[in-house]
Design an enzyme around this catalytic site. Structure first.
Site, PDB file in Angstrom:
ATOM      1  N   LEU A 307      38.866 -51.003   1.115  1.00 37.70           N
ATOM      2  CA  LEU A 307      38.590 -51.593   2.426  1.00 37.70           C
ATOM      3  C   LEU A 307      38.272 -53.070   2.322  1.00 37.70           C
ATOM      4  O   LEU A 307      38.483 -53.831   3.268  1.00 37.70           O
ATOM      5  CB  LEU A 307      37.406 -50.871   3.086  1.00 37.70           C
ATOM      6  CG  LEU A 307      37.597 -49.394   3.413  1.00 37.70           C
ATOM      7  CD1 LEU A 307      36.278 -48.789   3.895  1.00 37.70           C
ATOM      8  CD2 LEU A 307      38.671 -49.216   4.462  1.00 37.70           C
ATOM      9  N   GLY A 313      31.247 -56.294  -5.799  1.00 35.81           N
ATOM     10  CA  GLY A 313      31.924 -55.020  -5.947  1.00 35.81           C
ATOM     11  C   GLY A 313      33.043 -54.816  -4.947  1.00 35.81           C
ATOM     12  O   GLY A 313      33.433 -55.721  -4.212  1.00 35.81           O
ATOM     13  N   ILE A 314      33.584 -53.612  -4.949  1.00 33.08           N
ATOM     14  CA  ILE A 314      34.720 -53.235  -4.105  1.00 33.08           C
ATOM     15  C   ILE A 314      34.299 -52.067  -3.223  1.00 33.08           C
ATOM     16  O   ILE A 314      33.571 -51.167  -3.655  1.00 33.08           O
ATOM     17  CB  ILE A 314      35.933 -52.833  -4.971  1.00 33.08           C
ATOM     18  CG1 ILE A 314      36.328 -53.981  -5.905  1.00 33.08           C
ATOM     19  CG2 ILE A 314      37.113 -52.445  -4.100  1.00 33.08           C
ATOM     20  CD1 ILE A 314      37.451 -53.630  -6.875  1.00 33.08           C
ATOM     21  N   LYS A 329      30.721 -48.260  -1.674  1.00 25.93           N
ATOM     22  CA  LYS A 329      30.703 -49.562  -2.345  1.00 25.93           C
ATOM     23  C   LYS A 329      30.386 -49.351  -3.813  1.00 25.93           C
ATOM     24  O   LYS A 329      29.317 -48.858  -4.175  1.00 25.93           O
ATOM     25  CB  LYS A 329      29.675 -50.493  -1.706  1.00 25.93           C
ATOM     26  CG  LYS A 329      29.705 -51.893  -2.341  1.00 25.93           C
ATOM     27  CD  LYS A 329      28.854 -52.889  -1.588  1.00 25.93           C
ATOM     28  CE  LYS A 329      27.398 -52.542  -1.680  1.00 25.93           C
ATOM     29  NZ  LYS A 329      26.575 -53.592  -1.033  1.00 25.93           N
ATOM     30  N   ASP A 428      23.736 -64.398   4.661  1.00 25.87           N
ATOM     31  CA  ASP A 428      25.198 -64.532   4.631  1.00 25.87           C
ATOM     32  C   ASP A 428      25.784 -63.986   5.929  1.00 25.87           C
ATOM     33  O   ASP A 428      26.649 -63.109   5.918  1.00 25.87           O
ATOM     34  CB  ASP A 428      25.782 -63.811   3.421  1.00 25.87           C
ATOM     35  CG  ASP A 428      27.208 -64.281   3.108  1.00 25.87           C
ATOM     36  OD1 ASP A 428      27.549 -65.423   3.478  1.00 25.87           O
ATOM     37  OD2 ASP A 428      27.981 -63.516   2.510  1.00 25.87           O
TER      38      ASP A 428
END
Length: 624
Positions: A307, A313-314, A329, A428
């Site tokens: 996604l 991370g991914i 995640k 962020d």
């Protein structure tokens, strides 16, 4: 356009009327409003945090410190560390949809009302750090959905009610530092804290008064009877056999360890964390997933299920065994110190913050080599993805949804800054970190850079991290972040919603020199606001709302953080309250110097170029 907005307004009004009617008495009084006002009247509020609570209001969901469900029912009451005194009204029992009550670290006194037992949906009750006295109400046993009960650091007396043993889903019960006495019931809670109660933990007490009071072990009644004659004869034989078998077992164990060590060098080993392995992440209210389960859910972390990718991370789309779709995640470099800090920060932070506009953490997995977090899947992706012309055949966000996205994000950040204890700075805020649920409700995600603060601290000095184009000037210059750092990022987010472009990609996408903020300021001065609006909207937007949103964005992105509004003020301005006065005041005041910003460049792009700090442009954690 006006006709459509009018029809939409009538529809929203009709919906609110239907929802409001469900909580109205025959005389037209909202029961929840009456209950909340009774609670307010019984408390002394020196900080005026409840000043916008109004008995004439039909809908209390816009009140400070009050959170509602999608059907506009009050689900959470959070007033931690607000210097409140007075008593807790029994009217709280009329808020039948409450799931969370957090009144910790105040000076509320008197007994805990028996009416608390009427809150059948209550999951969290935190009255710690107050001056409550009297006995614990036996009605606590009626709270069948209760997970967390914190009553520590009060002046409570009597016994822990036996009825609590009937609550099967308890995770934590903390009644430490009171004056409790009597026998203790056998509770289902994994953690039961009773330390600091002299009558329970005195010198003559048989209770185990460590911080964690586990359920005692039980032994067979005849385990320790005297069988001296038989045991003495068997003792020598047992020692001899034990020694022989022990030597053989030791040799087998050494061989097995050697084989395991050689195997481990060639293949990564995964095992699930237990209580002793990593006590920092033993959070009972979060579901523990096995690595095997999450690996199967994501089809072995197939690239087709990605996604989004971030600095830590991914994120993968996954389907659990029960058919639930989740976002997983997978943190990279989990053995690295930074990866461990990232994991603990996110788990602790998200578990503390519960709000309809904040991403809810469902569970986690921790192994020797892996750290994974499990979130609900957001079917409409991130705001950044939906601002593109099309994504997988989905249309772009229309103006109304963009405005609602701004409102939802503001409410989420307001909770983090002013209603959560300790308060949280996101650091962020950008379109890529704002997610959209199935109803296009904005959900603030990615707490990878969140900084937990004690409510007495005004700022924190740390390494500068964030996304280029969103970082506040004082953060670049001094490394000091505060709530106003998030306000600056929110202002840039408003510009992303208006223009449909990423702030960091603006120069390349618009063939303009500089960054988005400088360009918007220039068009605003020239009175050419239409030129900055996303062309994908095809002129289908409200001109008045555009002017207001641009003004709010410019107020949020002032270089001096002292002049930026708080998120509570930002939300009110987006809702149409106080913007005109705030804008006029900002135009009539000469910008003073701020410590660390003595020579402020005229353009934000110039400021970024002059900054001597290393800025990491990262797409950080969080489902996209």
């Amino acid at each position: 356009m006006k006709k459509r907005l009018c029809m939409f307004g009538l529809g929203v009004l009709a919906w609110f009327n239907v929802v409001a009617y469900a909580t109205l008495s025959p005389s037209g009084v909202n029961y929840e409003v009456v209950a909340l006002m009774a609670i307010k009247d019984a408390l002394k509020d020196p900080r005026n945090v409840m000043d916008n609570w109004d008995l004439s209001s039909v809908d209390p969901c816009s009140w400070r410190m009050v959170t509602c469900t999608a059907d506009r029912s009050v689900s959470a009451l959070g007033l931690p560390s607000q210097n409140l005194s007075g008593t807790l009204s029994s009217a709280i029992g009329n808020l039948s949809n409450l799931q969370s009550v957090t009144l910790q670290n105040n000076a509320i006194f008197g007994p805990i009302t028996e009416a608390i037992g009427k809150l059948q949906k209550l999951q969290t009750l935190d009255l710690s750090g107050n001056m409550f006295s009297g006995q614990l109400p036996s009605s606590l046993g009626d709270l069948k959905n209760l997970n967390f009960l914190r009553l520590n650091n009060n002046s409570l007396t009597g016994v822990v009610p036996e009825s609590l043993s009937e609550v099967g889903g308890l995770t934590l019960v903390d009644v430490s530092y009171n004056n409790l006495s009597g026998p203790l019931p056998k509770l289902s809670a994994r953690t039961f804290r009773i330390i600091g109660n002299p009558l329970l933990c005195g010198q003559k007490s048989a209770n185990n008064c460590s911080n964690i009071y586990p359920e005692p072990l039980s032994f067979p009644p005849n385990s320790f009877t005297d069988q001296s004659s038989t045991n003495e004869k068997r003792h020598h034989l047992t020692v001899a056999l034990g020694t022989s078998f022990g030597a053989v077992f030791l040799m087998i164990l050494v061989i097995a360890l050697l084989i395991w060590w050689r195997y481990r060098k060639n293949q990564q080993i995964f095992f699930d964390v237990n209580d002793q392995y990593d006590p920092e992440v033993c959070l009972g209210h979060l579901k523990r997933y096995s690595f095997k389960e999450l690996r199967a859910a994501t089809d072995h972390f197939n690239a087709k299920n990605i996604l989004g990718k971030g600095g830590y991370g991914i994120v993968y789309k996954g389907t659990l065994n029960d058919g639930t779709t989740v976002a997983v995640k997978r943190l990279k470099d989990s053995n690295n110190f930074g990866g461990e800090i990232q994991f603990q920060t996110e788990v602790e932070t998200i578990s503390l913050a519960v709000h309809r506009n904040l991403l809810r953490l469902w569970g986690f997995c921790s192994t020797e080599n892996e750290r994974l977090l499990v979130y609900p899947f957001m079917p409409n992706g991130s705001v950044a993805s939906r601002l593109k012309d099309t994504i997988q055949g989905k249309p772009v966000l229309d103006w109304l949804r963009r405005k609602n996205t701004a409102l939802g994000t503001a409410r989420g950040l307001l909770y983090l800054h002013e209603q959560c204890d300790p308060k949280i700075i996101h650091r962020d805020v950008k379109a890529a970190n704002i997610l959209l649920d199935e109803d296009f409700e904005a959900v603030v995600g990615d707490f990878g850079l969140a900084k937990l603060l004690d409510h007495r601290d005004s700022h924190v000095t740390t390494a500068v991290r964030g996304t280029v184009g969103h970082i506040a000037p004082e953060y670049l210059s001094t490394g000091q972040s505060s709530e106003k750092t998030d306000v600056f990022g929110f202002g840039i987010l408003l510009l992303e919603l208006i223009t449909g472009q990423k702030a960091v990609d603006f120069g390349r996408a618009a063939n303009q020199k500089g960054v988005m903020l400088d360009w918007v300021k220039k068009l605003h001065l020239e009175g050419k606001l239409n030129l900055m609006v996303d062309k994908a909207l095809k002129q289908d937007f409200d001109r008045v709302e555009l002017q207001e949103m641009v003004q709010v964005a410019l107020l949020c992105t002032q270089f001096n953080p002292n002049y930026r509004p708080k998120m509570s003020e930002v939300l009110r301005m987006l809702e149409g309250e106080g913007l005109v006065e705030r804008w006029e005041a900002s135009q009539s005041v000469e910008t003073p110097r701020f410590r660390g910003l003595e020579s402020i460049p005229q353009r934000y792009s110039d400021y970024m170029e002059e900054s001597s700090l290393v800025v990491e442009a990262m797409e950080l954690s969080g489902p996209r």
